[in-house]
Design an enzyme around this catalytic site. Structure first.
Site, short mmCIF file in Angstrom:
data_model
loop_
_atom_site.label_atom_id
_atom_site.label_comp_id
_atom_site.label_asym_id
_atom_site.label_seq_id
_atom_site.Cartn_x
_atom_site.Cartn_y
_atom_site.Cartn_z
N ARG A 234 45.69 96.08 63.34
CA ARG A 234 46.62 97.23 63.82
C ARG A 234 45.62 98.49 64.12
O ARG A 234 44.81 98.35 63.51
CB ARG A 234 47.61 97.72 62.87
N GLU A 263 49.64 103.21 70.21
CA GLU A 263 50.36 102.25 71.27
C GLU A 263 51.93 102.28 71.20
O GLU A 263 52.36 101.92 72.22
CB GLU A 263 50.10 100.65 71.08
N HIS A 295 48.24 94.51 73.11
CA HIS A 295 48.87 93.58 72.03
C HIS A 295 49.45 92.54 72.43
O HIS A 295 50.79 92.14 72.45
CB HIS A 295 49.98 94.76 71.58
P1 NAI Z 1 47.72 87.72 55.79
O1 NAI Z 1 48.66 88.61 54.79
O2 NAI Z 1 47.74 86.44 55.88
O3 NAI Z 1 46.13 88.30 55.57
C1 NAI Z 1 45.90 89.55 55.40
C2 NAI Z 1 44.76 89.65 54.40
O4 NAI Z 1 44.50 91.05 54.18
C3 NAI Z 1 44.87 88.91 53.00
O5 NAI Z 1 44.23 88.08 52.76
C4 NAI Z 1 45.08 90.32 52.00
O6 NAI Z 1 44.73 90.12 50.77
C5 NAI Z 1 44.05 91.47 52.96
N1 NAI Z 1 44.28 92.61 52.59
C6 NAI Z 1 45.35 93.45 52.51
N2 NAI Z 1 45.21 94.73 52.03
C7 NAI Z 1 43.65 94.58 52.00
C8 NAI Z 1 42.78 95.75 51.52
N3 NAI Z 1 43.44 96.91 51.32
N4 NAI Z 1 41.52 95.52 51.79
C9 NAI Z 1 41.05 94.25 51.76
N5 NAI Z 1 41.89 93.32 52.27
C10 NAI Z 1 43.13 93.47 52.38
O7 NAI Z 1 48.26 88.36 57.43
P2 NAI Z 1 47.93 87.57 58.67
O8 NAI Z 1 48.88 86.84 59.18
O9 NAI Z 1 46.41 87.20 58.53
O10 NAI Z 1 47.89 88.87 59.52
C11 NAI Z 1 46.94 89.99 59.44
C12 NAI Z 1 47.46 91.12 60.71
O11 NAI Z 1 47.17 90.65 61.76
C13 NAI Z 1 49.05 91.46 60.08
O12 NAI Z 1 49.44 92.42 59.13
C14 NAI Z 1 49.25 92.24 61.51
O13 NAI Z 1 49.14 93.36 61.45
C15 NAI Z 1 48.19 91.56 62.45
N6 NAI Z 1 48.71 90.90 63.38
C16 NAI Z 1 48.51 91.27 64.89
C17 NAI Z 1 49.10 90.39 65.98
C18 NAI Z 1 48.74 90.75 67.36
O14 NAI Z 1 49.51 90.45 68.09
N7 NAI Z 1 47.68 91.37 67.57
C19 NAI Z 1 49.91 89.27 65.61
C20 NAI Z 1 50.24 88.88 64.13
C21 NAI Z 1 49.64 89.61 63.17
#
Ligand code: NAI
Length: 333
Positions: A234, A263, A295
């Protein structure tokens, strides 16, 4: 159920219609959800939104008054929904927790490779029959250190791909993935050390109050001068003004971004005839070592199929008065 699909894009409608199998009454609108467009939801049981839609407290209150009981996000991230307010208003919210971590991680790698090997510049030259190679020097990724911030579903796929390139892996996360440690030799470390040691940094944390502007001038100061930073998570995880200052001072090597702090209201539509007056975007676009995609890391056939199927699963469960496994709100009915 009567469902209003906000921010509907032509490319996703066939996937949603196919997954629906004519069960629900779906209406598609191009508008994003906002406090102004909430009116359109009058008479609908459920709405579906994407990342550019804004479900703040005011909007949720309006939706509640208009009779909306359910919101299904067609995204992983839910930073655009005030979940506490939704719970209080008894509006149930579900997301698509995983639709294809491969789509996003592979896009992150595409940004990295395109920047490193200067493919855009190279292709522009070739189109003008300029085959001069000056200024196109990249680096071998083999043996370089990749720092992965957020080693969840997407970050762990990124780690595996970069392991395949022969890279050394560092990770920063609030919870460790033992498989990445044992099978891919990833070493968890502090955010500061990751920033100091990495040649490449890829960001995969959700946006929340802890990660907002996580990458700021203090961390950028610790990074190697030629670091390549890739952000497909993000936009606001990076302090964009600090990043632009660093780019001006040549403190970083390159920046690849699929997401941008401002965005909302800019991305997802053709603005070529009415260029957005966003000074940060204009400045970022001017740097030759910044590569921005709008995006679209999620935009693969597999991801669109999974998004549509999970969205329809969420709606099916609710229409049968059942809980969905993907609910983000804590509502006891
Ligand atoms: P996920 O929940 O599987 O992984 C996120 C990781 O971040 C977890 O391991 C969590 O422990 C860690 N985390 C959370 N808060 C934290 C912090 N304060 N400090 C350190 N680590 C922290 O999520 P996933 O599926 O890997 O997605 C990650 C992000 O990618 C989503 O939240 C979304 O914002 C973004 N995304 C972007 C897309 C795009 O089209 N550009 C599409 C899908 C997701």
């Amino acid at each position: 159920m009567k469902v209003l699909i906000y921010s509907a894009k032509a490319f996703e409608i066939p996937y949603l219609e196919k997954a629906n199998r004519k069960k629900h009454n779906l209406t598609f609108v191009e508008n994003a959800l906002s406090s102004e467009t909430a009116m359109q939801a009058v008479g609908y049981d459920a709405i579906s939104i994407f990342s550019a839609d804004e479900a703040c407290f005011l909007t949720l209150e309006k939706l509640k008054d208009f009779g909306v009981k359910y919101i299904c996000l067609r995204s992983v991230g839910y930073d655009n929904v005030n979940l506490r307010a939704a719970s209080r208003l008894n509006i149930r919210v579900a997301n698509v927790p995983a639709y294809s971590p491969y789509a996003i991680a592979e896009h992150a790698v595409s940004l990295l490779l395109t920047l490193n090997r200067k493919l855009i510049d190279s292709n522009e030259r070739v189109k003008r029959y300029n085959f001069n190679l000056d200024g196109l020097v990249g680096i071998d990724l083999n043996e370089k250190t990749v720092g992965i911030i957020g080693t969840g579903k997407i970050g762990s796929v990124m780690a595996k791909i970069m392991n395949g390139f022969g890279c050394k892996l560092l990770g920063y996360d609030i919870s460790e993935d033992k498989e990445l440690i044992s099978n891919y030799n990833l070493r968890y470390t502090t955010l500061q050390e990751l920033c100091e040691l990495s040649d490449i940094i890829s960001i995969h944390v959700p946006l929340n109050s802890d990660t907002h502007h996580m990458i700021d001038e203090d961390l950028i100061f610790l990074m190697k001068k030629d670091v390549m930073i890739i952000n497909t998570a993000r936009g606001a995880v990076i302090n964009t003004e600090d990043m632009i200052d660093a780019l001006k001072k040549k403190q970083i090597g390159a920046l690849g971004m699929d997401v941008f702090e401002n965005e909302k209201g800019i991305f997802f539509k053709d603005q070529s005839q009415d260029i957005p007056d966003d000074p940060l975007l204009i400045q970022l676009n001017a740097f030759p070592n910044v590569l921005i995609s709008g995006h679209h890391a999620f935009l693969t056939k597999e991801a669109l199929t999974n998004i549509a199927e999970t969205t329809l699963y969420n709606l099916d469960q609710w229409s049968k008065n059942k809980e969905s496994d993907n609910e983000l709100t804590d509502i006891t009915t």
